[in-house]
Design a protein around this motif. Sequence first.
Motif, PDB file in Angstrom:
ATOM      1  N   LEU A  67       0.877  -1.356  -0.041  1.00 37.93           N
ATOM      2  CA  LEU A  67      -0.054  -0.081   0.197  1.00 37.93           C
ATOM      3  C   LEU A  67       0.681   1.103  -0.261  1.00 37.93           C
ATOM      4  N   GLY A  68       2.272   1.086   0.158  1.00 39.64           N
ATOM      5  CA  GLY A  68       3.066   2.212  -0.073  1.00 39.64           C
ATOM      6  C   GLY A  68       3.714   2.720   1.254  1.00 39.64           C
ATOM      7  N   ALA A  69       3.677   2.029   2.163  1.00 47.58           N
ATOM      8  CA  ALA A  69       4.209   2.597   3.496  1.00 47.58           C
ATOM      9  C   ALA A  69       5.524   2.894   3.158  1.00 47.58           C
ATOM     10  N   ALA A  70       6.166   3.887   4.055  1.00 42.81           N
ATOM     11  CA  ALA A  70       7.605   4.159   3.655  1.00 42.81           C
ATOM     12  C   ALA A  70       8.662   3.007   4.319  1.00 42.81           C
ATOM     13  N   GLN A  71       8.230   2.430   5.336  1.00 42.26           N
ATOM     14  CA  GLN A  71       8.952   1.469   6.184  1.00 42.26           C
ATOM     15  C   GLN A  71       8.021   0.575   6.989  1.00 42.26           C
ATOM     16  N   VAL A  72       8.546  -0.547   6.962  1.00 46.57           N
ATOM     17  CA  VAL A  72       7.545  -1.701   7.712  1.00 46.57           C
ATOM     18  C   VAL A  72       8.657  -2.490   8.538  1.00 46.57           C
ATOM     19  N   LEU A  73       8.142  -3.002   9.687  1.00 40.55           N
ATOM     20  CA  LEU A  73       8.993  -4.009  10.348  1.00 40.55           C
ATOM     21  C   LEU A  73       7.957  -5.063  11.009  1.00 40.55           C
ATOM     22  N   GLY A  74       8.447  -6.147  10.941  1.00 41.08           N
ATOM     23  CA  GLY A  74       7.352  -7.393  11.693  1.00 41.08           C
ATOM     24  C   GLY A  74       8.392  -7.954  12.694  1.00 41.08           C
ATOM     25  N   VAL A  75       7.471  -8.203  13.740  1.00 42.43           N
ATOM     26  CA  VAL A  75       7.968  -8.949  15.083  1.00 42.43           C
ATOM     27  C   VAL A  75       7.195 -10.139  15.328  1.00 42.43           C
ATOM     28  N   ASP A  76       7.836 -11.148  15.722  1.00 45.56           N
ATOM     29  CA  ASP A  76       7.290 -12.434  16.245  1.00 45.56           C
ATOM     30  C   ASP A  76       8.086 -13.175  16.900  1.00 45.56           C
ATOM     31  N   ILE A  77       7.464 -13.875  17.906  1.00 39.96           N
ATOM     32  CA  ILE A  77       8.074 -14.694  18.745  1.00 39.96           C
ATOM     33  C   ILE A  77       8.372 -16.187  18.233  1.00 39.96           C
ATOM     34  N   LEU A  82       8.485 -16.288  11.342  1.00 44.09           N
ATOM     35  CA  LEU A  82       9.588 -15.352  10.622  1.00 44.09           C
ATOM     36  C   LEU A  82       9.723 -16.019   9.462  1.00 44.09           C
ATOM     37  N   ILE A  83      10.094 -17.413   9.592  1.00 45.82           N
ATOM     38  CA  ILE A  83      10.507 -17.947   8.149  1.00 45.82           C
ATOM     39  C   ILE A  83       9.414 -17.765   7.067  1.00 45.82           C
ATOM     40  N   ALA A  84       8.139 -18.079   7.519  1.00 45.58           N
ATOM     41  CA  ALA A  84       7.080 -17.997   6.498  1.00 45.58           C
ATOM     42  C   ALA A  84       7.044 -16.415   6.265  1.00 45.58           C
ATOM     43  N   ALA A  85       7.107 -15.463   6.934  1.00 44.84           N
ATOM     44  CA  ALA A  85       7.071 -14.204   6.672  1.00 44.84           C
ATOM     45  C   ALA A  85       8.016 -13.792   5.602  1.00 44.84           C
ATOM     46  N   ASN A  86       9.142 -14.101   6.047  1.00 43.47           N
ATOM     47  CA  ASN A  86      10.264 -13.830   5.017  1.00 43.47           C
ATOM     48  C   ASN A  86      10.091 -14.275   3.397  1.00 43.47           C
ATOM     49  N   GLN A  93       7.757  -9.326  -3.497  1.00 48.87           N
ATOM     50  CA  GLN A  93       8.520  -8.490  -3.832  1.00 48.87           C
ATOM     51  C   GLN A  93       8.950  -7.194  -3.077  1.00 48.87           C
ATOM     52  N   VAL A  94       8.628  -7.429  -1.776  1.00 46.08           N
ATOM     53  CA  VAL A  94       8.683  -6.165  -0.848  1.00 46.08           C
ATOM     54  C   VAL A  94      10.037  -6.660   0.094  1.00 46.08           C
ATOM     55  N   THR A  95      10.678  -5.531   0.540  1.00 46.79           N
ATOM     56  CA  THR A  95      11.750  -5.857   1.431  1.00 46.79           C
ATOM     57  C   THR A  95      11.300  -5.262   2.994  1.00 46.79           C
ATOM     58  N   ILE A  96      11.198  -6.153   3.609  1.00 45.32           N
ATOM     59  CA  ILE A  96      10.650  -5.759   5.178  1.00 45.32           C
ATOM     60  C   ILE A  96      11.270  -6.897   6.228  1.00 45.32           C
ATOM     61  N   PRO A  97      12.038  -6.226   6.960  1.00 48.80           N
ATOM     62  CA  PRO A  97      12.728  -7.054   8.058  1.00 48.80           C
ATOM     63  C   PRO A  97      11.887  -7.861   8.939  1.00 48.80           C
ATOM     64  N   PHE A  98      11.848  -9.108   9.269  1.00 52.44           N
ATOM     65  CA  PHE A  98      10.919  -9.833  10.127  1.00 52.44           C
ATOM     66  C   PHE A  98      11.868 -10.340  11.314  1.00 52.44           C
ATOM     67  N   VAL A  99      11.809 -10.133  12.171  1.00 56.65           N
ATOM     68  CA  VAL A  99      12.756 -10.403  13.362  1.00 56.65           C
ATOM     69  C   VAL A  99      12.074 -10.696  14.630  1.00 56.65           C
TER      70      VAL A  99
END
Length: 180
Positions: A67-77, A82-86, A93-99
């Motif tokens: 949707l065009g957000a400037a920056q996105v971060l995903g966090v999960d325990i 995290l494997i699925a999200a990455n 085709q989006v670059t998001i750190p999932f940590v």
Amino acid sequence: PIFPSWCTPPEPTAINISIDPGLAFGTGSHATTRLVLRWLANTISAQHRMLDYGCGSGILAIAAARLGAAQVLGVDIDPQALIAANENALKNQVTIPFVAPADDPGGRFDVVVANILANPLIVLAPLIESRCLQHLALSGILQEQAKEVMTAYAPWFALKVCGEEDGWVLLAGTRHHVLT
């Protein structure tokens, strides 16, 4: 539209999101996910930085990026989440750190979403509050739990029920005093 990677996008000209949840929560078919997706579509803009706390398959973070957000971060325990999200970020085709929380770089975000359950949302209220500058959306909440969750966040946010589906609600609102 949300679709599994083995299918053809249902609307080629729309913002399509390919999701394979693996062992993580988040296919786009659950009411709680649909509620947040609709909210994101009406909220996210190019200047927003968004945190998806409890990202599961990454569906909400990926939607925000698409949707065009400037920056996105995903966090999960959950390491499987995290494997699925990455993997889903690569497919879309989006670059998001999932940590994991231990690897979370910290910081505050204009928008924070959390689609987990009511009890964890209540326990995490101080942490989630500390990450949110302005807009907050919480889901994974049954209608009868809404008041208790709203009370937990009341010192910081004016939340209201912004959507209901199949007995689940989306609570969303803004911080009483916007932080900078």
